[in-house]
Enzyme design. Structure first.
Site, PDB file in Angstrom:
ATOM      1  N   CYS A   1      14.622  17.738  -5.599  1.00  0.00           N
ATOM      2  CA  CYS A   1      14.157  18.705  -6.590  1.00  0.00           C
ATOM      3  C   CYS A   1      13.614  19.966  -5.940  1.00  0.00           C
ATOM      4  CB  CYS A   1      13.028  18.092  -7.429  1.00  0.00           C
ATOM      5  SG  CYS A   1      13.422  16.475  -8.117  1.00  0.00           S
TER       6      CYS A   1
ATOM      7  N   CYS B   1      16.329  29.425 -16.259  1.00  0.00           N
ATOM      8  CA  CYS B   1      16.443  29.589 -14.797  1.00  0.00           C
ATOM      9  C   CYS B   1      17.512  30.617 -14.431  1.00  0.00           C
ATOM     10  CB  CYS B   1      16.768  28.258 -14.137  1.00  0.00           C
ATOM     11  SG  CYS B   1      16.182  26.849 -15.056  1.00  0.00           S
TER      12      CYS B   1
ATOM     13  N   HIS C   1      12.248  28.181  -6.216  1.00  0.00           N
ATOM     14  CA  HIS C   1      12.954  28.487  -7.459  1.00  0.00           C
ATOM     15  C   HIS C   1      11.997  29.054  -8.505  1.00  0.00           C
ATOM     16  CE1 HIS C   1      15.636  28.398 -10.771  1.00  0.00           C
ATOM     17  NE2 HIS C   1      15.493  27.141 -11.149  1.00  0.00           N
TER      18      HIS C   1
END
Lengths: 143, 391
Positions: free
Chosen positions: B210, B86, B339
């Protein structure tokens, strides 16, 4: 985005790896005998759980296999509700915990009825899941 | 450590984040690159080196850097492909930065892109879960990425009394901000009540704790100080501090589950380089890695915005909101903007550059120090990157 999309389905591609486990065979065989092994470097004392046969600290490869025993303390846990591909066989949420046994930490599944808490004492046993994979299971001390 | 030549950011671009099943990886990357080039008033021929950051595996192209590079017209220049889970985007920016700082090139582009929605959710969860230490974690125990952060949350709650409510407040704040971000995936407010009523993804993290499976791309064009002067660019944002670190792959080898050591170390390194002693007083705005709400709370503490254990209170008291001690994730964070792994780190540059240029519109933070921070984590502190930007 919302509208009808034009997409093409890829050709299927199956990946399955052959994982070398010669150097850690003792750990995997140990699980089948009810034992949980870690390693300790004979040269510098570095402790490794999961076990490895080369020392990342002093760069020697003289390791002692040590059995993890006694009571452990839960340091972190989760219950997996959104299940990843490969674990559909469980059919329900499963609890993963990390517990400390002296110099070693161990990951394991907890399959008790109630929820486990951080700070609780557990024992580590071994067992096989529905797919035949051996692993560590935690039990509450006193249960 | 010598930092070499001074490097500035001269152009940024970002696609609309979301489920982008209307475009391929290449087409998605093109959107951000095209915006960055026009933002910098440069053409593709001005780019000497391209860096492509993509975590991959979830999209159909397995070696995606060259197809992306070709589609953006950079064939023959680069690409360097980087992966840091990430934190891939930050690794891409760093690669472009260090290529310029070293004197190898004068102008480089960092492209961050990810398509996560081409596979189904269980597959995506397995890719994340297999990204720790496969044989010792996923293979035996079916770990997932939310699960890894959930373990940290359980420890933080036990140690410091952090509550589910405090974690949910991070999501509430970030959603409130995303309403005004045209690039964001979720442009709607959520209530604390609703967040606390949703199902668990990985106990103690609920659905709104999340970040979502997201597709998106971002790009940043960097140039040397000499080149910036030569081009007559007057709105460059300078990279003043760089910090990187990492931690063990195996969760069982971590010293603590209430902190991410990679953040602490990367933060210290970037602060030292930028001469920052009191981050809250010396920064105007921060983008921190809130892939999960507990991650933002730990980031407050690990980056010294507040004392260890007080991260929950920091969000609760509005310290990380507009008008607070330090506005954090003004753009909606990873939680509400989305994301897309490889894009995230570069997209943080996009957002902080817009802030420092005073172009953030309704999301503009007050500029007193003219400095901002990006904090990008790969995995669960498996990689840590911190940059300090300034004008």
């Amino acid at each position: 985005m919302g509208d009808e999309r034009f997409t093409i389905e890829s050709r299927q591609f199956v990946l399955r790896h052959r994982i070398p486990a010669t150097k850690t065979e003792r750990y995997w065989k140990g699980l089948e005998e009810g034992k949980i092994y870690a390693t300790v470097c004979r040269n510098c004392g570095a402790a490794f759980s999961p076990p490895q046969t080369d020392c990342s600290s002093c760069y020697t490869s003289d390791m002692e296999w040590v059995e993890i025993e006694g009571d452990g303390v839960v340091e972190a846990l989760t219950q997996i509700h959104s299940i990843p591909q490969g674990f559909e066989f469980k059919g329900e949420p499963y609890t993963i915990a990390v517990a400390r046994f002296g110099a070693f930490r161990v990951m394991g599944w907890f399959e008790g009825d109630e929820t486990l808490s951080v700070g609780e004492k557990v024992r580590a046993i071994t067992g096989r899941d529905e797919t035949g994979v051996w692993k560590v299971y935690f039990e509450r001390v006193g249960d | 450590m010598s930092a070499g030549r001074r490097v500035g950011i001269v152009g940024v671009g970002c696609s609309k984040f979301g489920i982008r099943d209307d475009v391929t990886l290449q087409e998605l990357a093109f959107e951000a690159v095209s915006e960055a080039l026009s933002d910098a008033s440069l053409t593709k021929d001005d780019i000497e080196m391209s860096v492509v950051g993509i975590a991959g595996t979830r999209s159909y192209e397995l070696m995606p850097a060259v197809p992306i590079n070709e589609y953006c017209g950079f064939a023959g220049r680069g690409p360097v492909r980087v992966e840091a889970a990430c934190a891939t985007g930050s690794a891409a920016v760093y690669t472009a930065y260090s290529s310029i700082a070293s004197g190898m090139v004068d102008v480089a582009i960092a492209v961050g892109v990810e398509k996560m929605s081409e596979v189904d959710t269980p597959t995506s969860l397995a890719v994340g879960g297999r990204s720790g230490s496969y044989l010792w974690e996923f293979h035996q125990y079916g770990t997932t990425f939310p699960g890894y952060y959930a373990m940290h949350a359980s420890a933080h709650m036990a140690e410091y009394g952090t509550t589910e409510e405090q974690m949910a407040l991070v999501a509430v704040k970030n959603h409130r901000n995303a309403v005004h971000n045209k690039k964001a995936m979720f442009r709607k407010e959520i209530s604390l009540e609703k967040a606390l009523g949703l199902r668990y993804v990985a106990y103690p993290l609920r659905l709104f704790d999340c970040s979502a499976i997201t597709d998106g791309s971002s790009a940043a064009i960097l140039a040397s100080e000499e080149k910036i002067r030569e081009l007559g660019i007057d709105n460059a944002v300078w990279i003043e501090g760089v910090g990187f670190s990492s931690d063990t792959a195996n969760m069982t080898r971590r010293e603590s589950y209430t902190t991410l050591k990679a953040t602490v170390k990367a933060g210290e390194m970037a602060y030292r380089m930028a001469g920052i002693d009191e981050p809250v007083k010396q920064l105007d705005v921060a983008a921190v890695h809130d892939c999960f709400t507990i991650a933002e709370i730990m980031a407050y503490e690990d980056l010294r915005f507040c004392r260890k254990g007080e991260g929950g209170k920091f969000v609760e008291s509005g310290d990380s909101d507009f008008g607070g001690k330090l506005p954090v994730n003004t753009f909606g964070g990873l939680k509400a903007k989305g994301h897309p792994l490889g894009a995230t780190g570069v997209a943080m540059f996009y957002e902080i550059v817009k802030q420092l240029r005073g172009e953030a519109g309704r999301l503009q933070a007050d500029l007193k120090n003219h400095r901002g921070l990006t904090h990008n984590i790969g995995g669960t502190g498996h990689f840590g990157w911190v940059f300090v930007l300034g004008v």
